[in-house]
Design a protein around this motif. Structure first.
Motif, short mmCIF file in Angstrom:
data_model
loop_
_atom_site.label_atom_id
_atom_site.label_comp_id
_atom_site.label_asym_id
_atom_site.label_seq_id
_atom_site.Cartn_x
_atom_site.Cartn_y
_atom_site.Cartn_z
N SER A 115 47.07 31.21 44.96
CA SER A 115 46.41 30.19 44.15
C SER A 115 46.91 30.25 42.72
O SER A 115 47.21 29.22 42.11
CB SER A 115 44.89 30.38 44.15
OG SER A 115 44.38 30.20 45.44
N ASP B 165 45.89 23.72 47.96
CA ASP B 165 45.42 25.11 47.99
C ASP B 165 44.38 25.28 49.10
O ASP B 165 43.21 24.97 48.91
CB ASP B 165 44.83 25.51 46.64
CG ASP B 165 44.65 27.02 46.52
OD1 ASP B 165 44.94 27.73 47.52
OD2 ASP B 165 44.22 27.48 45.46
N GLU B 166 44.83 25.74 50.24
CA GLU B 166 43.98 25.94 51.42
C GLU B 166 43.05 24.73 51.68
O GLU B 166 41.84 24.87 51.73
CB GLU B 166 43.16 27.22 51.27
CG GLU B 166 44.07 28.42 50.98
CD GLU B 166 43.47 29.75 51.42
OE1 GLU B 166 42.70 29.75 52.40
OE2 GLU B 166 43.80 30.77 50.79
#
Ligand code: ADP
Ligand code: MG
Length: 237
Positions: free
Chosen positions: A38, A158-159
């Motif tokens: 991240s 991000d995920e």
């Protein structure tokens, strides 16, 4: 990114990151929790600041120059694990906010663009609802559409599916696949290895703030070079 390093206080979170992404390339970034994934992608649009090395986006280097930061942010869309929609605004208002206030588009034009992208993510009928009335998968597709309304050159994920119920993962991944097929430059932090196999040009494995391994998906999965990559893959596959 050239020789990028970042510290949180004493903690060395990014260690000599070197990464060049070509236009239209799709990268998947994986690695254990806390490895700096991240942080690395957040540095690209200056949600985090790096202390050493160079980050250059489309020819512009990220420095403390606010004008350049604004320029780069306009080109870089970001989709988070939690969709970060404004709960008190309708879907349409969520989508037109930045185009109206940042890009200074007339409301009517912004709404036209917003409807175009809502159709793209296949939920135009939800335009006048509020985020709380939509499923997680729908909200994440709204978040993707919201980014697209700013015509980004690069999309960072991000995920994006890790907070979703399993039955909603596919609809979001399908949206991302179609974006990839249209040629968008994409950096995706995800553990969806099916997605990686399907669209990634390269897969990156990060551990302890470093890029440990980077390869084409085929080679990455069939023949990982490093013990840490092997261990990680054995745990998630
Ligand atoms: P990942 O996304 O790979 O799980 P992160 O980039 O979120 O990893 O975090 C990397 C490391 O940096 C973790 O150890 C995390 O605890 C630490 N970290 C993240 N954000 C901060 C912060 N704002 N201040 C201090 N440490 C942080
Ligand atoms: Mg993370």
């Amino acid at each position: 990114m050239v020789g990028v390093n970042k510290w949180y206080g004493e903690f060395h979170v990014l260690r000599d990151i070197n990464l060049k992404v070509e236009r239209g390339e799709k990268l998947v970034i994986c690695g254990p929790s806390g490895s700096g994934k991240s942080t690395m992608i957040r540095c690209i649009n200056r949600l985090e600041e790096h202390q050493k090395g160079q980050i250059i986006v489309d020819g512009t280097e990220l420095t403390n120059d606010l004008k350049k930061i604004d320029e780069i942010r306009r080109d870089v869309g970001m989709v988070f694990q939690h969709f970060n929609l404004f709960p008190h605004l309708t879907i349409l208002e969520n989508l037109t906010l930045a185009p109206i206030w940042v890009k200074k588009l007339p409301k009517k034009d912004a709404e036209e663009i917003a409807m175009h992208y809502l159709k793209r993510v296949k939920i135009p009928e939800q335009a006048l609802k509020y985020p709380g009335q939509l499923s997680g998968g729908q909200q994440q597709r709204v978040a993707i559409a919201r980014s697209l309304c700013m015509s980004p050159k690069i999309m960072l994920f991000d995920e994006p599916t890790s907070a979703l119920d399993p039955e909603m993962v596919k609809e979001v991944l399908d949206t991302m696949v179609s974006l990839a097929e249209e040629g968008m430059t994409m950096l995706c932090v995800t553990h969806e290895m099916g997605f990686a196999r399907q669209v990634a040009d390269r897969v990156i494995f990060m551990d302890a703030g470093q890029i440990v391994e980077m390869n084409k998906p085929d080679a990455f999965f069939k023949n990982p070079q490093h013990e840490r990559t092997k261990l990680f893959l054995s745990q998630i596959l």
